[in-house]
Design a protein around this motif. Structure first.
Motif, short mmCIF file in Angstrom:
data_model
loop_
_atom_site.label_atom_id
_atom_site.label_comp_id
_atom_site.label_asym_id
_atom_site.label_seq_id
_atom_site.Cartn_x
_atom_site.Cartn_y
_atom_site.Cartn_z
N ARG A 72 55.01 39.46 68.77
CA ARG A 72 54.76 40.79 68.20
C ARG A 72 55.33 41.88 69.11
O ARG A 72 55.96 42.85 68.63
CB ARG A 72 53.26 40.99 68.03
CG ARG A 72 52.89 42.30 67.34
CD ARG A 72 51.43 42.63 67.53
NE ARG A 72 51.11 42.81 68.95
CZ ARG A 72 49.90 43.13 69.41
NH1 ARG A 72 48.88 43.27 68.55
NH2 ARG A 72 49.67 43.27 70.69
N ASP A 73 55.14 41.75 70.43
CA ASP A 73 55.67 42.75 71.36
C ASP A 73 57.19 42.77 71.34
O ASP A 73 57.81 43.85 71.45
CB ASP A 73 55.16 42.45 72.77
CG ASP A 73 53.64 42.66 72.90
OD1 ASP A 73 53.05 43.27 71.99
OD2 ASP A 73 53.07 42.18 73.89
N ALA A 74 57.81 41.61 71.22
CA ALA A 74 59.28 41.54 71.15
C ALA A 74 59.79 42.24 69.90
O ALA A 74 60.82 42.94 69.92
CB ALA A 74 59.75 40.10 71.21
N ALA A 75 59.08 42.05 68.78
CA ALA A 75 59.48 42.72 67.55
C ALA A 75 59.35 44.23 67.68
O ALA A 75 60.19 45.00 67.18
CB ALA A 75 58.63 42.19 66.39
N GLN A 76 58.29 44.69 68.36
CA GLN A 76 58.11 46.14 68.59
C GLN A 76 59.23 46.69 69.47
O GLN A 76 59.77 47.77 69.21
CB GLN A 76 56.76 46.39 69.24
CG GLN A 76 56.45 47.86 69.51
CD GLN A 76 56.35 48.68 68.24
OE1 GLN A 76 55.54 48.36 67.37
NE2 GLN A 76 57.18 49.71 68.12
N ALA A 77 59.60 45.93 70.50
CA ALA A 77 60.69 46.36 71.38
C ALA A 77 62.01 46.42 70.62
O ALA A 77 62.83 47.33 70.82
CB ALA A 77 60.79 45.42 72.57
N ALA B 1 64.28 45.56 61.83
CA ALA B 1 63.33 45.45 62.94
C ALA B 1 61.91 45.75 62.46
O ALA B 1 60.95 45.11 62.93
CB ALA B 1 63.74 46.41 64.05
N ARG B 2 61.75 46.65 61.53
CA ARG B 2 60.42 46.95 61.02
C ARG B 2 59.85 45.75 60.24
O ARG B 2 58.65 45.44 60.34
CB ARG B 2 60.48 48.18 60.13
CG ARG B 2 60.52 49.49 60.91
CD ARG B 2 60.67 50.68 60.01
NE ARG B 2 60.65 51.94 60.77
CZ ARG B 2 61.01 53.11 60.29
NH1 ARG B 2 61.46 53.19 59.02
NH2 ARG B 2 60.95 54.19 61.04
N ALA B 3 60.72 45.10 59.47
CA ALA B 3 60.27 43.91 58.73
C ALA B 3 59.86 42.81 59.69
O ALA B 3 58.82 42.15 59.50
CB ALA B 3 61.40 43.44 57.81
N SER B 4 60.64 42.60 60.75
CA SER B 4 60.30 41.58 61.74
C SER B 4 58.98 41.91 62.43
O SER B 4 58.16 41.03 62.71
CB SER B 4 61.43 41.44 62.77
OG SER B 4 62.63 41.02 62.15
N LEU B 5 58.77 43.21 62.70
CA LEU B 5 57.53 43.62 63.35
C LEU B 5 56.32 43.37 62.43
O LEU B 5 55.26 42.93 62.90
CB LEU B 5 57.61 45.09 63.75
CG LEU B 5 56.35 45.68 64.39
CD1 LEU B 5 55.99 44.94 65.67
CD2 LEU B 5 56.53 47.17 64.67
N ALA C 133 72.94 51.52 62.19
CA ALA C 133 71.72 51.65 63.00
C ALA C 133 70.49 51.82 62.11
O ALA C 133 69.41 51.31 62.41
CB ALA C 133 71.87 52.82 63.96
N GLN C 134 70.66 52.51 61.00
CA GLN C 134 69.54 52.69 60.06
C GLN C 134 69.13 51.36 59.44
O GLN C 134 67.93 51.08 59.28
CB GLN C 134 69.94 53.69 58.98
CG GLN C 134 68.79 54.16 58.11
CD GLN C 134 69.22 55.28 57.18
OE1 GLN C 134 70.42 55.59 57.05
NE2 GLN C 134 68.26 55.92 56.54
N ALA C 135 70.13 50.53 59.11
CA ALA C 135 69.83 49.20 58.57
C ALA C 135 69.15 48.33 59.61
O ALA C 135 68.24 47.54 59.29
CB ALA C 135 71.11 48.54 58.07
N GLN C 136 69.55 48.46 60.86
CA GLN C 136 68.92 47.71 61.93
C GLN C 136 67.45 48.09 62.09
O GLN C 136 66.59 47.24 62.38
CB GLN C 136 69.68 47.94 63.24
CG GLN C 136 69.24 47.07 64.39
CD GLN C 136 69.56 45.60 64.16
OE1 GLN C 136 70.53 45.26 63.44
NE2 GLN C 136 68.76 44.71 64.74
N ILE C 137 67.15 49.37 61.89
CA ILE C 137 65.75 49.82 61.96
C ILE C 137 64.93 49.16 60.86
O ILE C 137 63.80 48.69 61.09
CB ILE C 137 65.69 51.35 61.86
CG1 ILE C 137 66.22 52.00 63.13
CG2 ILE C 137 64.25 51.81 61.63
CD1 ILE C 137 66.27 53.51 63.07
N ALA C 138 65.47 49.10 59.64
CA ALA C 138 64.74 48.47 58.54
C ALA C 138 64.48 46.99 58.83
O ALA C 138 63.37 46.48 58.57
CB ALA C 138 65.54 48.63 57.25
#
Length: 360
Positions: free
Chosen positions: A146-151, A111-115, A104-109
């Motif tokens: 951008r909104d999808a990346a934030q979600a 998702a932040r890059a995509s955002l 889950a921590q890797a998924q956060i990293a």
């Protein structure tokens, strides 16, 4: 002449002997009057009571259950152990839970890059749109990306929190101070969080907040409701008053008895969940003669008190009833307004000295 003289001398001798035979003068008697500490007993208005057995219960009682699938690694405490709030009761293996949290921590990293990319792309599109070089649809599409990346980042963070919670579930801690009453699992045993229901792990009861439940006959319920007063008769002779008396509004259809719950202020050193205790309920009014516990004299199975009547000290045999703090009820053998000596040892010494005093 000689005979008359002899008669006069004899009369004087008899008078002297009579004076010597007088035990005490009024002044001497006053000096010999006993000066003992006494208390005058009075009839006191008190509650008339009926006594039934009750069961002590813990207000806070819980069965801790498994909230994650794991294997028992450690059980630091056994049944009967006293634990403090926050103590570890069960520790599980956490390999799967730690792996899920790292994923889950890797998924956060990610998702932040995509955002960051989506936000940068939106800003470029917005600048071009401000110059009128692209259509509104292109700007809307960049905004949605951008909104999808934030979600996606929000979802990854929520997944990380859930994974962290499952890691926390691998360590079961005591929610409050208490005593371990049951242990449902053993070291090495695999447990399941469900379905159909979570697996029980540890039973815990708090000793700080206690209450007592009593079953009373329906004939006494109205008097108990009216007086709202009950006291626990403890083993050391002391009494513990209930802070609140709650009469349940329904009866057991089989026994026709009512449950009465007594709430207590705090804990008591001699009370434990599951034990039975005598409970005295107020059901009316009566008169009692109460004397200090220290005033009682014991000899074998006999109980008595010393009373002071004028200048006389007497020992009266009495029959005592319930204890009320530092005083005890005298059921028979004593009447109101009698002066009871509060130091029976001093009274006994006084009587002993009076008996052994040589006569003049």
């Amino acid at each position: 002449m000689i005979r008359s003289t002899r008669l006069a001398l004899a009369a004087l001798l008899l008078t002297a002997l009579a004076g010597c035979g007088d035990k005490t003068s009024p002044q001497t008697a006053q000096q010999r009057a006993p000066s003992l500490p006494t208390v005058t007993v009075k009839s006191e208005t008190a509650h008339r009571e009926q006594v039934w057995d009750g069961v002590v219960e813990a207000v806070n009682e819980v069965t801790l259950t498994a909230q994650t699938n794991a294997r028992v690694l450690e059980l630091p405490h056994d049944v009967g152990d006293t634990v403090a709030k926050g103590d570890v009761l069960v520790r599980f293996t956490d390999v799967e839970q730690q792996s899920a949290r790292r994923a889950a921590q890797a998924q956060i990293a990610s998702a932040r890059a995509s955002l960051r990319n989506a936000d940068a792309h939106y800003k470029r599109i917005a600048e071009i749109f401000s110059k009128g070089l692209i259509a509104q649809a292109d700007l809307d599409q960049a905004r949605m990306q951008r909104d999808a990346a934030q979600a996606a980042l929000n979802a990854a963070q929520a997944q990380y929190s859930e994974a962290g919670q499952k890691v926390d579930y691998t360590v079961i801690r005591a929610p409050y101070a208490g005593i371990v009453t049951r242990r449902y699992v053993h070291v090495g045993e695999a447990v399941q969080a469900g379905p159909p229901s979570p697996q029980p792990l540890i039973g815990l009861e708090s000793l700080n907040d206690l209450r007592v439940t009593v079953q009373v006959p329906q004939s006494a319920v109205e008097a108990i409701r009216r007086h709202q007063h009950a006291e626990l008769l403890l083993g050391d002779g002391q009494r513990l008053a209930a802070s609140k008396v709650i009469v349940f509004p329904y009866a057991d259809p089989k026994t026709h008895t009512f449950n009465v719950r007594l709430e207590l202020d705090g804990s008591h050193a001699t009370l434990y969940p599951g034990m039975t205790v005598k409970v005295a309920f107020a059901v009316g009014d009566t008169k009692r003669l109460l004397v200090p516990m220290d005033a009682l004299w014991h000899q074998g199975e006999m109980t008595g008190v010393y009373v002071l009547e004028g200048q006389d000290v007497r020992l009266l045999q009495v029959r005592v009833g319930e204890r009320f703090g530092t005083r005890v009820e005298v059921v028979s053998g004593l009447t109101p307004n009698q002066r009871v000596v509060t130091d029976p040892a001093a009274a006994a010494r006084y009587l002993s000295g009076e008996r052994t005093e040589p006569k003049t």
